[in-house]
Design an enzyme around this catalytic site. Structure first.
Site, PDB file in Angstrom:
ATOM      1  CG  ASN A   9      -1.743   1.224   1.363  1.00 57.11           C
ATOM      2  OD1 ASN A   9      -1.760   2.067   0.466  1.00 57.11           O
ATOM      3  ND2 ASN A   9      -2.449   1.365   2.477  1.00 57.11           N
ATOM      4  CE  LYS A  11      -0.221   3.165   4.789  1.00 56.29           C
ATOM      5  NZ  LYS A  11      -0.108   3.247   6.227  1.00 56.29           N
ATOM      6  CG  HIS A  93      -5.753   1.934   5.331  1.00 56.53           C
ATOM      7  ND1 HIS A  93      -5.305   2.850   6.257  1.00 56.53           N
ATOM      8  CD2 HIS A  93      -4.735   1.062   5.139  1.00 56.53           C
ATOM      9  CE1 HIS A  93      -4.057   2.535   6.599  1.00 56.53           C
ATOM     10  NE2 HIS A  93      -3.686   1.463   5.926  1.00 56.53           N
ATOM     11  CD  GLU A  95      -2.900   5.492   6.773  1.00 58.47           C
ATOM     12  OE1 GLU A  95      -2.924   5.548   5.529  1.00 58.47           O
ATOM     13  OE2 GLU A  95      -1.970   4.963   7.408  1.00 58.47           O
ATOM     14  CD  GLU A 165      -3.301  -2.485   7.277  1.00 58.89           C
ATOM     15  OE1 GLU A 165      -2.218  -2.707   6.760  1.00 58.89           O
ATOM     16  OE2 GLU A 165      -3.948  -1.441   7.072  1.00 58.89           O
ATOM     17  N   GLY A 171       2.663   2.304  10.784  1.00 56.80           N
ATOM     18  CA  GLY A 171       3.596   3.417  10.639  1.00 56.80           C
ATOM     19  C   GLY A 171       4.307   3.806  11.920  1.00 56.80           C
ATOM     20  CB  SER A 210       5.488  -1.770  11.823  1.00 60.20           C
ATOM     21  OG  SER A 210       5.077  -0.443  12.083  1.00 60.20           O
TER      22      SER A 210
HETATM   23  P1  13P Z   1       3.098   0.388   7.649  1.00 61.06           P
HETATM   24  O1  13P Z   1       3.605  -0.901   7.049  1.00 61.06           O
HETATM   25  O2  13P Z   1       3.826   1.590   7.173  1.00 61.06           O
HETATM   26  O3  13P Z   1       2.999   0.278   9.140  1.00 61.06           O
HETATM   27  O4  13P Z   1       1.605   0.579   7.114  1.00 61.06           O
HETATM   28  C1  13P Z   1       0.732  -0.489   7.170  1.00 61.06           C
HETATM   29  C2  13P Z   1      -0.481  -0.139   6.417  1.00 61.06           C
HETATM   30  O5  13P Z   1      -1.229   0.741   6.799  1.00 61.06           O
HETATM   31  C3  13P Z   1      -0.750  -0.869   5.162  1.00 61.06           C
HETATM   32  O6  13P Z   1      -2.026  -0.616   4.699  1.00 61.06           O
END
Ligand code: 13P
Length: 248
Positions: A9, A11, A93, A95, A165, A171, A210
């Site tokens: 992803n 982002k 997601h 976010e 997740e 992150g 992560s």
């Molecule tokens: P990270 O791997 O940067 O923690 O992000 C995970 C994520 O949100 C994948 O959709």
């Protein structure tokens, strides 16, 4: 029997130039039995598809509208996504839920719209740190999954992916321990089995939060972890490639 899936992803990151370099490095030397997917920002989908044509790496997207066409400024229809030949779209997601206020109902509507367009949703679920500390992890995750199962009905559940997740692991550099991940993944599969055992046995449940080369082997080896949804590490070709190799 479940083919591992490793999805990157991206982002809101990248440029024409950096995407090209990243994919060039990713594809060279990639040698895995796992299904590999990259999800760039939608504006780059076409150029990424062109670059990856003829390779084993697939292209997905990060979000979609629940509508098919019309006066919805700025939105992208599942039919347009299908038109490009894209097979997977991430929905729900954390976010999108936290920053853009997406509700379980909206996520369920997107799930249905994708399935109806012939695209497999990657449904993200996960608890915040406060929810985990309050002992509510499974309550939260089950409610997120149930909202979709209830709305979609049994006929729309033939081809989808769940990504667990934990929000506190996204992150942050914090990763769920193998025990924490397996516990939630197994509970999600049990929940799916209450609806349909065959569907539960074949539906892939990815871990995200992560994930990196250093922890991927251990996580993906867990019985109910069928791959990863990778954020930051998917922007580094060697890291993402190593995660793909860890998956098989
Ligand atoms: P990270 O791997 O940067 O923690 O992000 C995970 C994520 O949100 C994948 O959709």
């Amino acid at each position: 029997m479940r083919k591992p899936l490793v999805a990157g992803n991206w982002k809101m990151n990248g440029s024409l130039e950096s995407n090209r370099k990243l994919l060039e490095a990713l594809v060279s030397g990639l040698n895995t039995q796992a299904e590999v997917l990259v999800c760039p920002p939608a504006v780059y989908a076409h150029s990424v598809l062109e670059q990856l044509a003829g390779t084993a790496v697939k292209v997905g997207l990060q979000n979609v509208s629940d509508k098919t066409s019309g006066a919805f400024t700025g939105e992208i229809s599942p039919l347009m996504v299908k038109d490009l030949g894209i097979e997977y779209v991430i929905i729900g997601h954390s976010e999108r839920r936290a920053i853009y206020g997406e509700t379980d109902e909206q996520v369920a509507a997107k799930f249905c719209a994708l399935v109806d367009a012939g695209i497999a949703p990657i449904l993200c679920v996960g608890e915040t740190l406060e929810e985990r500390q309050a002992g509510d992890t499974m309550k939260v995750v089950a409610a997120q999954v149930e909202a979709v199962l209830r709305t979609a009905g049994p006929e729309r559940l033939a081809n989808f992916v769940i990504a667990y997740e934990p929000v506190w692991a996204i992150g942050t550099g914090l990763t769920a321990t193998p025990e924490q991940a397996q516990e939630v993944h197994a509970a999600i599969r049990t929940l799916l089995a209450e609806h349909d055992e065959a569907m539960a046995a074949k539906t892939r449940i990815l871990y995200g939060g992560s994930m990196k080369a250093a922890n991927a082997v251990e996580l993906i080896a867990l019985p109910d972890v069928d791959g990863g949804l990778v954020g930051g590490a998917s922007l580094v070709a060697e890291e993402f490639q190593a995660i793909c190799h860890a998956a098989g």
